[in-house]
Design an enzyme around this catalytic site. Sequence first.
Site, PDB file in Angstrom:
ATOM      1  N   GLU A 179       0.827  -1.219   0.000  1.00  0.00           N
ATOM      2  CA  GLU A 179       0.000   0.000   0.000  1.00  0.00           C
ATOM      3  C   GLU A 179       0.861   1.269   0.000  1.00  0.00           C
ATOM      4  O   GLU A 179       0.669   2.182   0.798  1.00  0.00           O
ATOM      5  CB  GLU A 179      -0.939  -0.019   1.201  1.00  0.00           C
ATOM      6  CG  GLU A 179      -1.970  -1.126   1.112  1.00  0.00           C
ATOM      7  CD  GLU A 179      -3.088  -0.980   2.136  1.00  0.00           C
ATOM      8  OE1 GLU A 179      -2.877  -0.344   3.188  1.00  0.00           O
ATOM      9  OE2 GLU A 179      -4.178  -1.510   1.883  1.00  0.00           O
ATOM     10  N   GLU A 387      -5.824  -8.312  -0.880  1.00  0.00           N
ATOM     11  CA  GLU A 387      -6.507  -7.952   0.367  1.00  0.00           C
ATOM     12  C   GLU A 387      -7.925  -7.525   0.052  1.00  0.00           C
ATOM     13  O   GLU A 387      -8.130  -6.682  -0.817  1.00  0.00           O
ATOM     14  CB  GLU A 387      -5.817  -6.785   1.106  1.00  0.00           C
ATOM     15  CG  GLU A 387      -4.439  -7.087   1.617  1.00  0.00           C
ATOM     16  CD  GLU A 387      -3.894  -5.970   2.482  1.00  0.00           C
ATOM     17  OE1 GLU A 387      -4.683  -5.198   3.061  1.00  0.00           O
ATOM     18  OE2 GLU A 387      -2.665  -5.859   2.549  1.00  0.00           O
TER      19      GLU A 387
HETATM   20  C1  BGP Z   1      -4.389  -2.693   4.988  1.00  0.00           C
HETATM   21  C2  BGP Z   1      -3.084  -3.369   5.374  1.00  0.00           C
HETATM   22  C3  BGP Z   1      -3.215  -4.654   6.085  1.00  0.00           C
HETATM   23  C4  BGP Z   1      -4.484  -4.796   6.920  1.00  0.00           C
HETATM   24  C5  BGP Z   1      -5.697  -4.167   6.292  1.00  0.00           C
HETATM   25  C6  BGP Z   1      -6.895  -4.123   7.221  1.00  0.00           C
HETATM   26  O1  BGP Z   1      -4.164  -1.336   5.025  1.00  0.00           O
HETATM   27  O2  BGP Z   1      -2.332  -3.627   4.199  1.00  0.00           O
HETATM   28  O3  BGP Z   1      -2.039  -4.808   6.851  1.00  0.00           O
HETATM   29  O4  BGP Z   1      -4.277  -4.433   8.201  1.00  0.00           O
HETATM   30  O5  BGP Z   1      -5.451  -2.872   5.841  1.00  0.00           O
HETATM   31  O6  BGP Z   1      -6.783  -2.977   8.019  1.00  0.00           O
HETATM   32  P1  BGP Z   1      -7.044  -3.096   9.588  1.00  0.00           P
HETATM   33  O7  BGP Z   1      -6.170  -4.231  10.068  1.00  0.00           O
HETATM   34  O8  BGP Z   1      -6.647  -1.783  10.141  1.00  0.00           O
HETATM   35  O9  BGP Z   1      -8.508  -3.412   9.758  1.00  0.00           O
END
Ligand code: BGP
Length: 492
Positions: A179, A387
């Site tokens: 990201e 993701e």
């Molecule tokens: C993205 C990241 C992941 C993951 C996901 C969910 O930004 O790449 O690492 O964490 O978000 O976010 P969160 O865990 O804050 O719910």
Amino acid sequence: MTNSYKMNDNFLWGGAIAAHQAEGAWDKDGKGVSIADVLTAGAHQKPREITDGVIEGLNYPNHHGIYFYDTYKEDLALMKEMGFNSFRTSIAWTRIFPNGDETVPNEAGLKFYDDLFDEMIKNGIEPVVTLHHFEMPYHLVSEYGGWTNRKLIDFFEHYVRVVFERYKDKVKYWITFNEISNQANQAEPSWVSDFLIWTNSGLKFSKDATVEQRMEAMFQAGHNELVASARAVIIAKEINPEMKVGAMLNVAPMYPATPSPADMLALQKAKQLRDWFSDVHVRGFYPNELEKLFQRTGWHSDTTEQDFIDLKNGTVDYLSISYYASSTIKATEGKKPSLDDPTSISTAENKFIKTSDWGWSIDPDGLRYTLNELNDAYPNLPIMIVENGLGANDELIEENGEITIHDDYRIDYLRSHIKAVEQAVAIDGIPVIGYLSWGPIDIVSAGTGEMKKRYGYIYVDLDDLGQGSNKRYKKDSFDWYKKVIASNGEQL
Ligand code: BGP
């Protein structure tokens, strides 16, 4: 008209985690302190704190994660039971180089990932490996100031050369910076923009830093990361031309708050401010509007001729994306939308879209829209979704002596998003090569550090303080996803 489609035979189905959110063992077998190890626990409306080093007595959820460092064999067996043919995780840079600036790698760290990748391959699971997922060495921040320092390009190159050489026959799919564009908008200094540029680049601003100073630092760090990514692509081709190196972007679609020209212009500026990262990753050069911006502002000045040769020669083999939500953009009252003044761009509510308990919009059509946009921008570049998922506070219940979790809300969310992907592939002809949902097993949330923001098909019995049996339980979505994979996407 059917609303589900079979994907092609080599479509990748699976899930994704990151080392710092799952492994725990934060200081085991020679591992150094990472920037994730100094993030305290937060909550939905309570920011995580970035401490100066690890402070005794504070709650650092990433220190334990879900003990994946010790449970990975058991966890991968559950992924295999669901039929995964791919699994994404990251290499914690600090297991290989504890401080990041050493020359000799930590053998115990290399051995752990050898064992982890061997276990995946033994289970018929293709590793997808991220090199930099919010967990760079803390020492590279305290000693070198983070990614605005060009020295980090060379440290990253050394780390990449070592791991590519070591795993060249085990890992085909690599991802450089997770990201990478999260940090793009430093207009509104807030705990969100502070968190995003910390996790992307290890930068921490003083309270009186101006928007211009933050933007200049962001462009410089982003440039250094893009050069480092390009060098990784070039090195991969030298070591094993079969290896594929991808960029990774959080691609939320952006909608205009109104059809007014001002909001449309603001939308265009917001996209340009974010999408220059993927433009450079994919095309190998900066877009015109940024070249002009740098001429006007002098931002991102520490570059070399060789940088631009590397960027041209190091374009990525595929694009990997995270997809969670969409955003709505408007022109800030009384300001003309402009890249020189990112405070001229604002976000707005979108009354057409529902949100999750953590306030993230739920917009499956936005995923199909985004996939089409990406293919328009970068024709026929393979796209891997690495993701996508719904964070929710699942409830463990006992029924007829069995522990169970009814997460039909998660099944609904995933079904609608997988449908959008399948329509993008089958109707729009977008070259999507895989769907890996986020957090197939509950892990520590990045944004809040909570365990209760759960994404998994597998429940992990740990609370936000890391207390619990650490046992794994199958949620209803476990068998649902198993059927999706077994039917190659046809049975949703
Ligand atoms: C993205 C990241 C992941 C993951 C996901 C969910 O930004 O790449 O690492 O964490 O978000 O976010 P969160 O865990 O804050 O719910």
